[in-house]
Each structure stands twice: as structure tokens, then as C-alpha cells.
Scaffold this motif. Structure first.
Motif, PDB file in Angstrom:
ATOM      1  N   PRO A 152      32.337  42.798  36.401  1.00  0.00           N
ATOM      2  CA  PRO A 152      31.822  43.211  35.089  1.00  0.00           C
ATOM      3  C   PRO A 152      30.315  42.983  34.990  1.00  0.00           C
ATOM      4  O   PRO A 152      29.758  42.109  35.672  1.00  0.00           O
ATOM      5  CB  PRO A 152      32.574  42.311  34.107  1.00  0.00           C
ATOM      6  CG  PRO A 152      33.754  41.797  34.865  1.00  0.00           C
ATOM      7  CD  PRO A 152      33.319  41.712  36.293  1.00  0.00           C
ATOM      8  N   PHE A 167      34.477  47.394  30.035  1.00  0.00           N
ATOM      9  CA  PHE A 167      35.210  47.129  31.274  1.00  0.00           C
ATOM     10  C   PHE A 167      36.708  47.232  31.030  1.00  0.00           C
ATOM     11  O   PHE A 167      37.217  46.747  30.020  1.00  0.00           O
ATOM     12  CB  PHE A 167      34.861  45.727  31.786  1.00  0.00           C
ATOM     13  CG  PHE A 167      35.290  45.462  33.193  1.00  0.00           C
ATOM     14  CD1 PHE A 167      34.570  45.958  34.270  1.00  0.00           C
ATOM     15  CD2 PHE A 167      36.432  44.712  33.457  1.00  0.00           C
ATOM     16  CE1 PHE A 167      34.969  45.710  35.576  1.00  0.00           C
ATOM     17  CE2 PHE A 167      36.841  44.456  34.755  1.00  0.00           C
ATOM     18  CZ  PHE A 167      36.108  44.952  35.826  1.00  0.00           C
ATOM     19  N   ASP A 168      37.407  47.891  31.947  1.00  0.00           N
ATOM     20  CA  ASP A 168      38.853  48.030  31.894  1.00  0.00           C
ATOM     21  C   ASP A 168      39.466  46.919  32.753  1.00  0.00           C
ATOM     22  O   ASP A 168      39.554  47.046  33.971  1.00  0.00           O
ATOM     23  CB  ASP A 168      39.259  49.409  32.423  1.00  0.00           C
ATOM     24  CG  ASP A 168      40.749  49.689  32.309  1.00  0.00           C
ATOM     25  OD1 ASP A 168      41.528  48.729  32.194  1.00  0.00           O
ATOM     26  OD2 ASP A 168      41.136  50.874  32.346  1.00  0.00           O
ATOM     27  N   GLU A 169      39.865  45.829  32.116  1.00  0.00           N
ATOM     28  CA  GLU A 169      40.387  44.669  32.844  1.00  0.00           C
ATOM     29  C   GLU A 169      41.643  45.008  33.627  1.00  0.00           C
ATOM     30  O   GLU A 169      41.838  44.533  34.753  1.00  0.00           O
ATOM     31  CB  GLU A 169      40.674  43.517  31.874  1.00  0.00           C
ATOM     32  CG  GLU A 169      39.450  42.881  31.266  1.00  0.00           C
ATOM     33  CD  GLU A 169      38.708  41.977  32.247  1.00  0.00           C
ATOM     34  OE1 GLU A 169      39.218  41.746  33.359  1.00  0.00           O
ATOM     35  OE2 GLU A 169      37.610  41.510  31.887  1.00  0.00           O
ATOM     36  N   ARG A 170      42.496  45.802  33.074  1.00  0.00           N
ATOM     37  CA  ARG A 170      43.758  46.146  33.726  1.00  0.00           C
ATOM     38  C   ARG A 170      43.515  46.919  35.021  1.00  0.00           C
ATOM     39  O   ARG A 170      44.127  46.651  36.047  1.00  0.00           O
ATOM     40  CB  ARG A 170      44.633  46.961  32.779  1.00  0.00           C
ATOM     41  CG  ARG A 170      46.012  47.274  33.329  1.00  0.00           C
ATOM     42  CD  ARG A 170      46.821  48.071  32.320  1.00  0.00           C
ATOM     43  NE  ARG A 170      48.144  48.398  32.834  1.00  0.00           N
ATOM     44  CZ  ARG A 170      49.205  47.600  32.769  1.00  0.00           C
ATOM     45  NH1 ARG A 170      49.086  46.412  32.208  1.00  0.00           N
ATOM     46  NH2 ARG A 170      50.374  47.966  33.260  1.00  0.00           N
ATOM     47  N   GLN A 225      38.434  44.521  42.860  1.00  0.00           N
ATOM     48  CA  GLN A 225      38.045  44.827  41.488  1.00  0.00           C
ATOM     49  C   GLN A 225      36.524  44.888  41.381  1.00  0.00           C
ATOM     50  O   GLN A 225      35.817  44.217  42.126  1.00  0.00           O
ATOM     51  CB  GLN A 225      38.560  43.749  40.528  1.00  0.00           C
ATOM     52  CG  GLN A 225      40.065  43.664  40.435  1.00  0.00           C
ATOM     53  CD  GLN A 225      40.506  42.574  39.468  1.00  0.00           C
ATOM     54  OE1 GLN A 225      39.978  41.471  39.494  1.00  0.00           O
ATOM     55  NE2 GLN A 225      41.462  42.882  38.612  1.00  0.00           N
ATOM     56  N   GLY A 277      40.573  47.044  36.546  1.00  0.00           N
ATOM     57  CA  GLY A 277      39.589  46.366  37.382  1.00  0.00           C
ATOM     58  C   GLY A 277      38.366  47.212  37.682  1.00  0.00           C
ATOM     59  O   GLY A 277      37.778  47.105  38.762  1.00  0.00           O
TER      60      GLY A 277
END
Length: 436
Positions: A319, A325-328, A316, A330
Motif C-alpha cells: 500500500p 487499496f483493495d485488501e482482499r 501482494q 492485495g
């Protein structure tokens, strides 16, 4: 004069710098930032130390780095030493090429147990990355489990199984070589949730397992689909599966001649890490079936002994404050590389950890076309001149490409016999070598 900042000096960063030079020539100034005092990112600290031919691509980046148009600024942490907002106020475009240096979480019970490691950490350890040089994995046990069915899992298994002599010509760091020399590991099990037709391993990397001095690969023929089913596979995957079939055909007498076994365990999903005294002792695994390309649970479980576990299930992006940021996924939230006005991303920071090193080249050229379209020929920001003033104001200790060349010379001079270099594994030593 276009003022461009590229954050990250790995393949994505330098291919993007190369594209910027070809697009604008002397009408641009490109500053390439890195948190480390040394450039080349993944090439230095991610590519396996026994794959020197792949590392040689850094010579191409050196050609881009030498001269006035592109400047390396190492030992600068974007987000702490310098905020994204501040960087964006100085440069016409800021392009994030920070890669994906964090491990994707294993996400099972016991994943935080002692001697359960992510591949970013383990690979960083044997490659001498300053963040992971002190990792000191315990290799005194007999059983290692490597979770994943990609090339990184193969790298980890191969490094764990090699003799000291097989590292001749590599740049594996001394602390890792010493630990591997004393290793007691006898069985390396590579766990994959799906079957042979779903692996991400490439033929070249798989083929290397056939030539190890003290280790041999094992595949259960019962895990292999009918030979005729291979016809539907794309050519590269078909070659990889053919190699798995060759592994399955290796006679037991050959296996008996080598003390280390590399076992491929397909249709196997890790469910929990078991431990005693805070250290891993086993992994509970659930048998799976593949339906429409997906791993489906069967309910059948079993346990594998484990003294070391290395999870190689993906990476990933880290950040950065102020960057969506797209957490899903990564990675940075973006649309074709655009994050916000004047802020872009490229490579793994844009698309996630996919493709080869070379995949970053067209990605870099594409993002420069987008930047060119966006910034046009309008007014320019202060760029490099403004950054240099900020360096003086804040007392930042910038490492230049000429400084890196001195560090490089010192590492080459310190190399043990048969090795191209002995890397410095802490930032202080790197900076000290700059002044040598």
C-alpha cells in the motif's frame, strides 16, 4: 509537453514508458521512479539467477531508458520522500507500476516460526535484494517444504537442490552461493492443495527438474488422474502433466543415484507449523479432495518433518499512503487501471500477480491509451522541472540511469569466474559505486 510519472522501474514500468514514447514521442517527458538505486525490479530481484535468458529482456528496457524523453530517478521512496499528492501536483499523470513485492500471508498456526519464510524474502535473499540480503536462512537440516504449485515453488526447489557447478553462468549472489554450498538438505517436498490438473507450473520450468545433477523429482503415480482425462486440458498444462507422468515413471534405481529428492505431494493442505525452541520441526498437513476444481478437506491429517519452510502462495502489492487499496485482492483499487483522477496503475499493481513478464507489455500500452484519453491536450503541469526543484529543496540523492550504468559496470567487474556480475546487496554500496 505531457508530464508523466511512472512509479516502479520493473517490466510494467518500462513497458509503460515504451508505450508513452510511442504514443507521444518528443511531446512527453516520462520520469520513472524507483525506491532502489538500481532499475528493472522483478528482472533483477525476482527472476531466478539461473534464468539469464529471461533477464536479457532488460536490454529492451535500456533502449527506452536512454535519451531525454525517459528519465530514471532511483533512490526515491514514493510515500515517504515524496507523497502521492505531491507527485500528482507535479505530473499530468502518475502511473503506479510497483508490482507485488509482499508475500501473501500463509495464515496458519505457527506461520511466524523461525525458518518459515515467504518466497518474496527467500527469492530476494538469493537474488541479493537489499531488503532481504541479511535473511540468512538455516539450511543445516535435512528436510525442506515448499508450499505452492507455481513456477516460484519450482524456482525455490531447484535453487535448493543445485550443485555449485550448476550455478555457473548465473548471477546468484555470493552469500547465497556459500550457504547453498554448505546445505544439508536431502528432501524437498512441494506441497499442493489440489491435484496435477490444477498446477500452475509451466513445462519449461518443470522439465528443468529432469536435468539436475544431484536431485531427482518424485511423483506418486496414484496421485495422477487417468491418462484420458488429460485430453480436456489446455496444451501447456497438458505438457506439464505429461512431465509429471514421466517423473512418476522414473525407476527407483535412478532415484537412488541422486542424494536429493524433490517430492511432489498433491492433495495436501498445510494446517499448522510445529516447532521446538522457536524453530520449525514439522508441518501438519490435511489430505484433500478436488471437487469442481476446489480443494475440499477430508479430515485425514499427517505430519511431514521440516527444517525449512518456504511459502510460495502468491504476492501482494505494498500500500501507499493516499492510494485506495483493495485488501482482499492485495492490489490497488482500480477500474481498468484508473484509481483516481490523474492516478493510474499497471501490471501486478493493477491486476495482481498473474501472467508472465510479457503480459505487462499490452497492459502498459492499454494504460497509456487511457491516460491519453483522460488528459487530452489540455494545460500541462510542471513535471520534471518541478521535481528537480523539489530534489534541491529536500536534498534528495537521486540516482540517474547514467549512475546505474556505472553501478552495472562495477558489478560486472566484480563478478566471480563464470558469473555475469556480482550484485551489490546494500544501497550504500550501490550509491558508492556510482561515484567510482
Amino acid at each position: 509537453m505531457r508530464q508523466i510519472a511512472i512509479v516502479g522501474s520493473g517490466p510494467a514500468g518500462y513497458y509503460t514508458a515504451e508505450a508513452a514514447v510511442k504514443k507521444w514521442g518528443e511531446e512527453a517527458r516520462i520520469d520513472v521512479f524507483d525506491m532502489l538505486p538500481v532499475p528493472f525490479g522483478l528482472i533483477r530481484s525476482g527472476v531466478a539467477p539461473d534464468h539469464q535468458s529471461i533477464k536479457a529482456v532488460s536490454r529492451r528496457y535500456e533502449k527506452t531508458a536512454i535519451g531525454d524523453t525517459v528519465r530514471f530517478a532511483g533512490n526515491v521512496r514514493i510515500g515517504s520522500d515524496l507523497s502521492i499528492d505531491k507527485l500528482s501536483s507535479l505530473y499530468d499523470a502518475v502511473i503506479l507500476a510497483t508490482g507485488a513485492p509482499r508475500d501473501r500471508k500463509l495464515g496458519i498456526d505457527g506461520a511466524d516460526t523461525g525458518n518459515v519464510l515467504g518466497s518474496a524474502a527467500f527469492v530476494g535473499w538469493y537474488n541479493g535484494h537489499p531488503e532481504f540480503a541479511q535473511l540468512a536462512p538455516d539450511l543445516s537440516g535435512k528436510h525442506a517444504i515448499v508450499i505452492g504449485m507455481g513456477n516460484v515453488a519450482l524456482d525455490v526447489a531447484r535453487i535448493l537442490s543445485k550443485t555449485e557447478g550448476e550455478f555457473l553462468g548465473s548471477d546468484i549472489v555470493a552469500h547465497a552461493l556459500g550457504a547453498l554450498r554448505a546445505s544439508n538438505i536431502e528432501t524437498i517436498t512441494i506441497l499442493g492443495r489440489r491435484g496435477p490438473h490444477q498446477i500452475m507450473m509451466t513445462p519449461k520450468e518443470l522439465g528443468e527438474l529432469m536435468h539436475l545433477e544431484r536431485a531427482s523429482p518424485h511423483v506418486d503415480a496414484a496421485d495422477l488422474p487417468p491418462v484420458g482425462d488429460d485430453a480436456i486440458l489446455e496444451p501447456g498444462l497438458r505438457k506439464s502433466v505429461t512431465l509429471l507422468r514421466e517423473f512418476a515413471a522414473i525407476p527407483e534405481s535412478i532415484h537412488g543415484e541422486k542424494p536429493v529428492a524433490i517430492e511432489f505431494d498433491f492433495f495436501a493442505s498445510p494446517k499448522a507449523v510445529l516447532s521446538e525452541g522457536g524453530k520449525v520441526t514439522a508441518v501438519e498437513v490435511e489430505r484433500t479432495e478436488v471437487e469442481a476444481g476446489r480443494a475440499v478437506s477430508t479430515g485425514e491429517t499427517y505430519r511431514l518433518p521440516a527444517d525449512l519452510v518456504v511459502s510460495c502462495i502468491g504476492y501482494q502489492t505494498s500500500p501507499i499512503a493516499g492510494v485506495p487499496f483493495d485488501e482482499r485482492a492485495g492490489r490497488f483499487a482500480n477500474s481498468e487501471g484508473r484509481i483516481l483522477p490523474g492516478l493510474y496503475c499497471v501490471g501486478w499493481a493493477k491486476r495482481g500477480p498473474s501472467g508472465t513478464i510479457g503480459t505487462n507489455r499490452p497492459d502498459g500500452y492499454a494504460v497509456i491509451d487511457i491516460v491519453d484519453e483522460d488528459i487530452g491536450t489540455g494545460s500541462r503541469k510542471r513535471g520534471r522541472e518541478g521535481f528537480d526543484e523539489l530534489v534541491e529543496q529536500r536534498g534528495l540523492d537521486i540516482v540517474t540511469f547514467r549512475d546505474w550504468q556505472k553501478i552495472d559496470e562495477a558489478e560486472i567487474a566484480a563478478a566471480r569466474e563464470g558469473s555475469p556480475r556480482e550484485k551489490f546487496v546494500d544501497i550504500e554500496s550501490m550509491i558508492a559505486a556510482r561515484g567510482a
